[in-house]
Design a protein around this motif. Structure first.
Motif, PDB file in Angstrom:
ATOM      1  N   GLY A   1     -13.226  36.290 -23.453  1.00 44.96           N
ATOM      2  CA  GLY A   1     -11.973  36.832 -22.932  1.00 44.96           C
ATOM      3  C   GLY A   1     -10.886  35.790 -22.890  1.00 44.96           C
ATOM      4  O   GLY A   1     -10.338  35.399 -23.922  1.00 44.96           O
TER       5      GLY A   1
ATOM      6  N   ASP B   1     -10.152  39.380 -17.080  1.00 45.25           N
ATOM      7  CA  ASP B   1     -10.455  40.505 -17.963  1.00 45.25           C
ATOM      8  C   ASP B   1     -11.727  41.175 -17.445  1.00 45.25           C
ATOM      9  O   ASP B   1     -12.551  40.545 -16.777  1.00 45.25           O
TER      10      ASP B   1
ATOM     11  N   GLU C   1     -16.996  42.817 -21.301  1.00 45.63           N
ATOM     12  CA  GLU C   1     -16.858  43.389 -22.638  1.00 45.63           C
ATOM     13  C   GLU C   1     -18.237  43.759 -23.182  1.00 45.63           C
ATOM     14  O   GLU C   1     -19.071  42.877 -23.400  1.00 45.63           O
TER      15      GLU C   1
ATOM     16  N   SER D   1     -15.406  37.123 -19.018  1.00 46.06           N
ATOM     17  CA  SER D   1     -14.196  36.326 -19.128  1.00 46.06           C
ATOM     18  C   SER D   1     -14.037  35.465 -17.886  1.00 46.06           C
ATOM     19  O   SER D   1     -14.360  35.885 -16.776  1.00 46.06           O
TER      20      SER D   1
END
Length: 437
Positions: free
Chosen positions: A302, A356, A359, A407
């Protein structure tokens, strides 16, 4: 640039700590075993009783990042004082020192006490230290241990007064080393004008308790992207930092020093810091350039993938391979309450979310091998749940494991007192890292 020392026996003793219910994610079968004993068993994440959610460190990526940064700094003549607040893990401090780190950086007195408990011999304290109790403790450490080296920041004459008052009762011992901190408008601490820095240096020169050893700053608070304007802002700040160093040197404030300590460099723009610090200094001024990057060790998926010079193109490219993300979180799908939505057993208490959201990177179906996961994204985190948007055609069932990239590692490690280190296969645990927050 002799690396700092650390108490190897104290670090080794971490492996003798016994595992129990205090360490989340650990297998119940490991309760009563030591950290070293569990690592020696080489248990598997998904077959030997670990419970999710779980954050792990990938050993190959960790070692790659450690080696890449150490070699780059050595090649460019830079000392590295990695910011230990990222991990607060003495085992990782030892690895960084083994790779040649000159010091370990701290930001708070409590962090510093952890470092000293493990015998870190050289500490850069990248902050103002005006707490009288903390200053007296530092002074006692300097008196107790002649090998202990310490430097902290000052950015005001009032700060110099407070430090001097706190140390007034010392009858002997070394002075506390300080560096004038230069900031910038809209940034964090640090004098805003070079002229203010000169005034602070003069106040230090008049203090019987302090010794001026250099200048420091932090460019990362001044830019948050890699546009031309952002990079120019960083370069302008670094030119001002150089200006302050030269002015103080010309005024004789560094007389008697072997080298002038000059430090900056977070994890986003350290290539520019390196370029500024390794340019020739006027009058043959002998400077020790010190970077304080910390997040390089695990990198991320991130913030630093976007900003790190080894995550993007950088100016001092010498063919160095980019950093690799070493952190991964694993959580199970616990609910598929409606089409296009899955709930994972992972939330704000487990992973970073300040820069962030996690992911999705990998999928391990129940009983199946790991494979890449695409077409999904985390849209929100609750305390203990992640909301996963599931794209059309993605097969995801209750009980499946999802691996997520993270992140901003600085807000991950504080949530995990014991972190498994996994081998190339991403599943075999070969070590465990203890953190102290």
């Amino acid at each position: 640039m002799r690396p700092a020392n650390i108490d190897r026996a104290a670090v080794a003793a971490i492996r003798s700590e016994r595992i129990d219910w205090r360490f989340k994610g650990m297998p119940a079968s490991a309760f009563g075993a030591t950290v070293g004993e569990l690592a020696a068993r080489r248990p598997r994440l998904f077959a030997d009783g670990f419970v999710g959610p779980l954050v792990v460190i990938g050993k190959p990526a960790l070692e790659h990042n450690l080696r890449t940064m150490a070699e780059w700094c050595a090649r460019h003549g830079l000392a590295l004082a990695p910011h230990g607040k990222t991990t607060m893990a003495p085992q990782l401090f030892a690895a960084q020192l083994d790779a040649g780190a000159w010091a370990i950086t701290a930001a708070t007195a409590s962090q510093l006490r952890v470092y000293r408990a493990f015998g870190v011999s050289r500490v850069v304290f990248a902050n103002e230290l005006v707490d009288a109790a903390a200053l007296r403790w530092v002074a006692d450490e300097l008196d107790r241990d002649p090998d202990f080296e310490f430097v902290c920041w000052v950015d005001s004459t009032r700060g110099v007064e407070l430090m001097t008052e706190a140390l007034a009762d010392r009858r002997s011992g070394r002075p506390v080393d300080v560096a004038v901190e230069l900031g910038a408008s809209g940034g964090r601490s640090g004098v805003r004008e070079v002229s203010e820095g000169v005034a602070v240096a003069e106040a230090v020169a008049a203090s019987p308790a302090l010794r001026l050893v250099g200048v420091a700053g932090y460019e990362g608070a001044l830019a948050h992207e890699t546009s031309g304007d952002a990079l120019s802002t960083v370069d302008t700040y670094l030119r001002r930092l150089r200006e302050l160093v030269v002015l103080l040197a010309e005024a004789g404030h560094f007389a008697g020093l072997d080298r002038v300590f000059v430090s900056a460099g977070g994890s986003s723009y350290f290539d520019q810091v390196a370029a500024a610090f390794t340019e020739p200094w006027p009058g043959g001024l002998d400077v020790l350039p010190v970077l304080r990057s910390g997040a390089y060790l695990t990198h991320d998926d991130g913030l630093y993938r976007r900003l790190s010079p080894f995550g993007r193109e950088h100016r001092l490219s010498g063919g160095e391979p980019p950093f690799r993300p070493a952190l991964r979180a694993w959580a199970q799908v616990c609910s598929r309450p409606e089409p296009g939505l899955a709930l994972l057993t992972l939330g704000r208490r487990d992973v970073s979310f300040d820069q962030d959201l996690p992911e999705p990177r990998a999928l391990r179906p129940a009983g199946g091998p790991e494979r890449p996961l695409t077409g999904c994204r985390v849209t929100a985190l609750a305390d203990q749940h992640a909301f996963l948007e599931v794209g059309a055609g993605v097969e995801l069932a209750v009980g499946d494991w999802v691996g997520l990239g993270l992140s901003h590692p600085c807000t991950v490690f504080d949530k995990w007192p014991l972190v498994p280190v996994v081998d190339e296969d991403g599943e075999t645990v070969v070590d465990l890292v203890r953190t102290y927050f």
